[in-house]
Write a protein that holds these residues in place. Structure first.
Motif: not given
Length: 367
Positions: A86, A140, A144, A150-151, A153, A155, A170-174
């Motif tokens: 990600k 956060n 965002n 993009s979302k 998130v 970790s 990091h971005l949730n979508s690859k």
């Protein structure tokens, strides 16, 4: 007095950092609700743009942190960063409160306001970590909002190699992350600079075409060709020139050089997009030049009589310029092969990274 150190990579990271320096100091005082003044020190270090491995960057910035005695330290890199495939926007080493922000993750034309927001909220998070707080919901949410499609998130993870704990945004979508990285890295390449390096090619192409449009053969062909044929010729010319520039200037990255298929793919995608945008500028400039030349040099009555047309209107000049721009792009491609190879290469990510590797190796050899 609160001292913030910013280690910036050469290029866009450095430029943006210097532009926001004074405004950032005032915004930090206001946003973090502190009575203390902020002093910001900026150091440009190629290391923050020299390696894809963030552990090495953190090791170097940790040295700066100890040597300069800053209260906070953020490194601004122009490299793509990843966490479990990600795209990482912000990486905070919670062990010592040092953070790293990746400029390309913000996408095309990372606005100064976005970088300021990222820095301010990163420092707010670090401050809460120092105070033992875990609630970063507000920060956060603010981060965002900068990623509309993009979302973002976060970790938490422990890196075994460096024995450090990290908080990663990091971005949730690859796919979304990859798209942002490619456009962000293309912005860092600055297609306009590459277009400037092709100025000599533009002159060659225009000189060739200006000679050609005074003859009736080009008039007849542009007048007779349907729109789809003119479009096909322009597409073939642009992509043919793009391919020729890549081959003649060794712009295509190989897996053996980078050691990473993901990085290689990113670099090559960025090179393609950078060249494509540059060539669109080039083509548009040629088109406008030929349009002006056609209107000035070719009287409509004379053209109509020569090609036996009932009427010559605006459409004829538009299509003539279109056809001339496409044909002369081929001549421009030949001229591009004689351009200074290094000038073209410096507008690509992979070449600049190799130069940074080399500089860093030379520095290490001298120590």
């Amino acid at each position: 007095m609160i001292r913030l150190g910013i280690i910036a990579a050469p290029g866009p990271a450095k430029n943006i950092t210097y532009k926001i320096k004074d405004e950032l100091a005032d915004n930090l005082k206001h946003s973090l609700l502190t009575d203390d003044e902020w002093e910001i020190d900026i150091i440009v270090d190629p290391l923050t743009g020299e390696t894809e491995f963030s552990e090495k960057i953190f090791a170097r910035t940790d040295e700066y942190f100890r040597d300069y005695g800053w209260d906070f330290l953020i490194s601004i890199t122009d490299l793509p960063l990843f966490y479990k495939d990600k795209t990482v926007v912000i990486d905070i080493d919670t062990s010592d409160g040092i953070a790293m922000i990746s400029i390309p993750a913000f996408g095309w034309r990372p606005l100064k306001g976005k970088i300021q927001t990222a820095i301010i909220n990163t420092l707010s998070i670090i401050n809460k970590i120092y105070q033992g707080e875990d609630n970063i919901k507000d920060e956060n949410s603010a981060l965002n909002k900068m990623f509309t499609f993009s979302k973002l998130v976060f970790s938490k993870d422990f890196f075994e190699d460096s024995k450090t704990r990290h908080l990663l945004f990091h971005l949730n979508s690859k796919m979304g992350g990859a798209a942002r990285l490619v456009t962000g890295m293309t912005f860092a390449n600055n297609p306009y600079n590459m277009m400037q390096s092709l100025s000599g090619v533009t002159a060659i192409a225009f000189a060739t075409g200006a000679f050609g449009i005074i003859f009736s053969t080009m008039w007849n062909l542009s007048y007779l060709f349907p729109t789809w044929r003119l479009a096909a010729i322009s597409v073939l010319a642009i992509f043919g020139m793009l391919l020729w520039i890549i081959i003649s200037h060794d712009l295509w990255e190989s897996y053996k050089e980078s050691g990473s298929r993901r990085i290689t793919s990113l670099y090559n995608s960025t090179t393609l997009l950078t060249l494509f945008i540059s060539l669109l500028f080039y083509y548009l400039l040629l088109y406008l030049l030929f349009l002006a030349a056609g209107i000035i040099l070719l009287p409509p009555d004379f053209v109509a009589k020569t090609i036996q047309a009932e009427h010559i209107g605006v459409r004829f000049y538009l299509e003539l310029a279109w056809f001339a721009a496409s044909l002369t792009t081929v001549a421009g491609a030949i001229g591009a092969g004689f351009q200074d190879k290094q000038v073209i290469q410096e507008s690509t990510y992979g070449y600049r990274q190799r130069m940074r590797y080399q500089e860093n190796e030379e520095e290490n050899d001298e120590l």
